[in-house]
Design an enzyme around this catalytic site. Structure first.
Site, PDB file in Angstrom:
ATOM      1  N   TYR A  46       0.748  -1.263  -0.170  1.00 32.90           N
ATOM      2  CA  TYR A  46       0.028   0.120   0.006  1.00 32.90           C
ATOM      3  C   TYR A  46       0.865   1.168  -0.151  1.00 32.90           C
ATOM      4  O   TYR A  46       0.530   2.517  -0.496  1.00 32.90           O
ATOM      5  CB  TYR A  46      -1.068  -0.044   1.209  1.00 32.90           C
ATOM      6  CG  TYR A  46      -2.185  -1.157   1.313  1.00 32.90           C
ATOM      7  CD1 TYR A  46      -2.120  -1.970   0.051  1.00 32.90           C
ATOM      8  CD2 TYR A  46      -3.037  -1.305   2.169  1.00 32.90           C
ATOM      9  CE1 TYR A  46      -3.021  -2.978   0.017  1.00 32.90           C
ATOM     10  CE2 TYR A  46      -3.771  -2.371   2.058  1.00 32.90           C
ATOM     11  CZ  TYR A  46      -4.104  -3.032   1.057  1.00 32.90           C
ATOM     12  OH  TYR A  46      -4.996  -4.116   1.035  1.00 32.90           O
ATOM     13  N   LYS A  95       3.492 -15.167   3.182  1.00 32.27           N
ATOM     14  CA  LYS A  95       3.443 -16.173   1.847  1.00 32.27           C
ATOM     15  C   LYS A  95       4.906 -16.353   1.547  1.00 32.27           C
ATOM     16  O   LYS A  95       5.560 -16.178   0.547  1.00 32.27           O
ATOM     17  CB  LYS A  95       2.815 -15.345   0.737  1.00 32.27           C
ATOM     18  CG  LYS A  95       2.443 -16.221  -0.372  1.00 32.27           C
ATOM     19  CD  LYS A  95       1.480 -17.349  -0.195  1.00 32.27           C
ATOM     20  CE  LYS A  95       1.018 -18.205  -1.336  1.00 32.27           C
ATOM     21  NZ  LYS A  95       0.176 -19.414  -1.323  1.00 32.27           N
ATOM     22  N   ASP A 151      -5.470  -6.637   6.046  1.00 31.28           N
ATOM     23  CA  ASP A 151      -6.770  -5.784   5.555  1.00 31.28           C
ATOM     24  C   ASP A 151      -7.481  -6.943   4.964  1.00 31.28           C
ATOM     25  O   ASP A 151      -8.779  -6.704   5.579  1.00 31.28           O
ATOM     26  CB  ASP A 151      -6.178  -5.044   4.482  1.00 31.28           C
ATOM     27  CG  ASP A 151      -7.246  -4.246   3.851  1.00 31.28           C
ATOM     28  OD1 ASP A 151      -8.413  -4.276   4.466  1.00 31.28           O
ATOM     29  OD2 ASP A 151      -7.140  -3.240   2.836  1.00 31.28           O
TER      30      ASP A 151
END
Length: 273
Positions: A46, A95, A151
């Protein structure tokens, strides 16, 4: 949030017992739901480099996921401390099987476990974490994640209690914290008195407890809220069969009356009785 230097978002997802029936999960899967998602708030994709170009008639766009060791350390330290104050279990979500930034995230969080040896650390890939939230959410206590993963997971977790209108949040950083419900504005509800105030009420109890150390007062509000809900008062978004449906302002006034009643009782017989 960036202007206030806030880099941690805490979102508690806790089942309010009178509202157990609102959850889309079967009761045997839901269990005693009480978890917190600690989301990094000022880094990652972001806030990374992004762009959009057109080359030979083909448009290409990109967003960059980037974290430094200090950014990970400060959010991990917060999550570890949070876990220490609860049941000492921390699940770090990443991840790392695909993303280089997640590999650094996992290495850094793992190394910090030496500073918090009483906390049991678990790592989980984000896709599995999303699946486990729907299969058995009660297995989690504190979940730590990057900005983007947090989020997504925190909104998914909010659905477990039945309505996004029930969830509070707190953001922390280098200065004053910020407390707010997780839902955004709802222009369609303007003038209808249909908004659910519970997310805002629980944000206030987080402020009492986490900013001012007023745990007894926070408990007072939350216990009063539970009694109002046990009496079947509901705003339209969480109305169940045979519920006493009222507008947001009426619901809040009923809660204030219940708080006043219990406060007078406590003054008469001793606080906390």
């Amino acid at each position: 949030r960036k202007g206030m230097g806030l880099f941690v978002n805490v979102r508690p997802v806790k089942l309010i017992e009178p509202l157990r029936g609102l959850s889309p999960l079967k009761q045997e899967r839901l269990g005693d739901l009480d978890l917190e998602i600690v989301r990094e708030l000022s880094g990652g994709m972001y806030f990374g480099e992004r762009g959009n170009v057109e080359e030979n008639g083909v448009e290409r766009a990109w967003d960059t996921e980037s974290y430094s060791t200090p950014e990970i350390e400060r959010i991990a330290a917060f999550a570890y401390t949070r876990a220490e104050s609860r049941t000492r279990r921390l699940c770090s979500v990443d991840k790392a099987n695909v993303l280089t930034s997640s590999q650094l995230w996992r290495r850094t969080v793992t190394a910090m476990n030496a500073v918090y040896p009483s906390v049991k650390l678990e790592h989980m890939y984000v896709d599995n974490a999303a699946m486990q939230l729907t299969l058995k959410p009660s297995q989690f206590d504190v979940m730590l994640s990057s900005n983007m993963f947090g989020d997504i997971l925190s909104d998914a977790a909010a659905a477990l209690v039945g309505s996004i209108g029930l969830i509070p949040s707190a953001s922390f950083g280098n200065g004053a914290p910020l407390f707010e419900p997780i839902h955004g504005s709802a222009p369609s509800l303007v003038g209808t008195d249909g908004a659910n105030p519970i997310g805002s009420i629980l944000s206030a109890t987080m402020m009492l407890r986490d900013a001012f150390g007023l745990s007894l007062e926070a408990d007072w509000v939350e216990q009063s809220l539970a009694r109002v809900l046990s009496a079947s008062y509901r705003t339209p978004d969480i109305a169940e069969p045979k519920a006493r449906v009222v507008g947001g302002s009426v619901f809040t006034e009923i809660l204030r009356e219940e708080m006043q009643r219990t406060f007078e009782h406590a003054e008469r017989y001793g606080w906390g009785v």
